[in-house]
Design a protein around this motif. Structure first.
Motif, PDB file in Angstrom:
ATOM      1  N   SER A 277       0.280  75.342 -16.077  1.00  0.00           N
ATOM      2  CA  SER A 277       1.098  74.132 -16.167  1.00  0.00           C
ATOM      3  C   SER A 277       2.582  74.465 -16.078  1.00  0.00           C
ATOM      4  N   ARG A 278       2.977  75.535 -16.757  1.00  0.00           N
ATOM      5  CA  ARG A 278       4.391  75.922 -16.736  1.00  0.00           C
ATOM      6  C   ARG A 278       4.798  76.382 -15.346  1.00  0.00           C
ATOM      7  N   SER A 279       3.932  77.150 -14.703  1.00  0.00           N
ATOM      8  CA  SER A 279       4.221  77.635 -13.362  1.00  0.00           C
ATOM      9  C   SER A 279       4.306  76.480 -12.367  1.00  0.00           C
TER      10      SER A 279
ATOM     11  N   PRO B 179      10.363  76.582 -13.726  1.00  0.00           N
ATOM     12  CA  PRO B 179      11.149  76.893 -14.928  1.00  0.00           C
ATOM     13  C   PRO B 179      12.269  75.889 -15.158  1.00  0.00           C
TER      14      PRO B 179
ATOM     15  N   LEU C 141       5.965  75.501 -23.387  1.00  0.00           N
ATOM     16  CA  LEU C 141       6.004  74.897 -22.056  1.00  0.00           C
ATOM     17  C   LEU C 141       7.429  74.517 -21.660  1.00  0.00           C
TER      18      LEU C 141
ATOM     19  N   VAL D  45       2.186  82.589 -21.397  1.00  0.00           N
ATOM     20  CA  VAL D  45       2.618  81.314 -20.833  1.00  0.00           C
ATOM     21  C   VAL D  45       3.631  81.534 -19.702  1.00  0.00           C
TER      22      VAL D  45
END
Length: 315
Positions: free
Chosen positions: A144-146, A150, A221, A245
């Motif tokens: 999800s973070r990727s 960023p 996140l 993460v």
């Protein structure tokens, strides 16, 4: 493979959570080396007939080993040492004596990081390293973070209960100095007065985006960088969660955190100057690759299962 947990102490805050996870749990206020404690231990061993007894206690380690041996001399005993204990003087002599005597009863001695292993060599020990692991959901959070990309404006994230050892004030003061937003996830029950004062100032200035005990998922996140200025550790799961993460991290260059210095996006600082920490927090990479260490639960549990099987086969 099934497990039963015997909790020894005056407080058992995780007993119900462990039960909800599917384990059976027995608790007692009596130390294992006392007659009432041994009676409870004997009842547990008689009821569950364990193949292996796994000791996690540091306090009264030698007495605990003796108590287990009095109850059942045949069952293999495994011990995990979870932290870097910087023992000196009488404490060093006590730990050395306990290692020389108590370790003879062990089938295996485990530690969660190379840093703890190096520290235990001071006591004549050569333990096996089995890294701690994180919940599977943190690997899903990494996706999800990727996918979201960023956030260069995300907060500095600290995860952990306040204490003198955690030393959160260093990173908090750095954030205040640079007007950086902060997510502080953890209990403030044992916070230093100066730490609470900085947290209050961050909150008044609109820079504290999360505060208190909570699931760290949302902060990990949304965060831009993870900070851990501890004075020493063992192998902190919170740092492993951040690395999984996909967060860069700024950590103190201390035992228990040095294992992470070779991981992508990790910066270790010997200085405790908030200005130095501010520069590092601002300067870390925005995007980092996956950690080189396998932090999946299936890896860690498989390594422990192999230790248990080997102990049983040697019995």
């Amino acid at each position: 493979m099934q497990g039963h947990v015997l909790g020894v102490g005056t407080d058992h805050p995780f007993a119900e959570e462990i039960r909800r996870a599917g384990y059976s749990v027995t608790t007692t206020d009596h130390p294992a080396h006392t007659s009432p404690g041994r009676r409870v231990l004997r009842q547990v061993v008689s009821a569950f007939r364990p193949d292996v007894i796994h000791i996690h206690t540091e306090r009264r380690y030698l007495q605990t080993v003796f108590s287990v041996r009095k109850v059942d001399r045949r069952v293999p005993v495994v011990r995990t040492i979870h932290n870097v204990f910087d023992a000196h003087g009488r404490w060093f002599a006590s730990r050395l004596l306990q290692a020389l005597i108590g370790d003879r009863a062990l089938s295996a001695l485990i530690v969660p990081s190379p840093d703890v292993a190096r520290n235990e060599k001071r006591f004549g020990r050569d333990p096996q390293v089995i890294f701690n692991w994180v919940e599977d959901r943190f690997f899903e959070l990494a996706g999800s973070r990727s996918g979201a990309g960023p956030d260069t404006t995300g907060p500095v994230v600290l995860v952990g209960n306040c204490s003198r050892i955690k030393s959160h004030g260093v990173a908090l003061e750095a954030a205040l100095l640079g007007n950086l937003r902060v997510a502080h996830i953890g209990s403030e029950e044992h916070a230093e007065p100066a730490e609470r004062a900085i947290l209050d100032r961050l909150q008044r200035n609109g820079l504290l985006v999360a505060r208190g005990v909570a699931d760290p998922a949302d902060a990990l996140l949304a965060g831009r960088v993870f900070a851990m200025p501890s004075r020493h550790e063992g192998m902190p799961v919170a740092l492993a969660e951040a690395l999984v993460v996909g967060m860069p991290a700024v950590v103190a260059d201390v035992p228990g955190l040095r294992w992470a210095t070779g991981e992508p996006g990790v910066v270790a600082l010997a200085s405790r100057d908030p200005a130095v920490w501010l520069d590092a927090l601002r300067g870390v990479a925005v995007s980092v690759s996956a950690p080189t260490i396998d932090f999946r639960a299936r890896r860690g549990t498989a390594e422990y299962a192999a230790v248990y099987r080997a102990a049983v086969e040697r019995r």
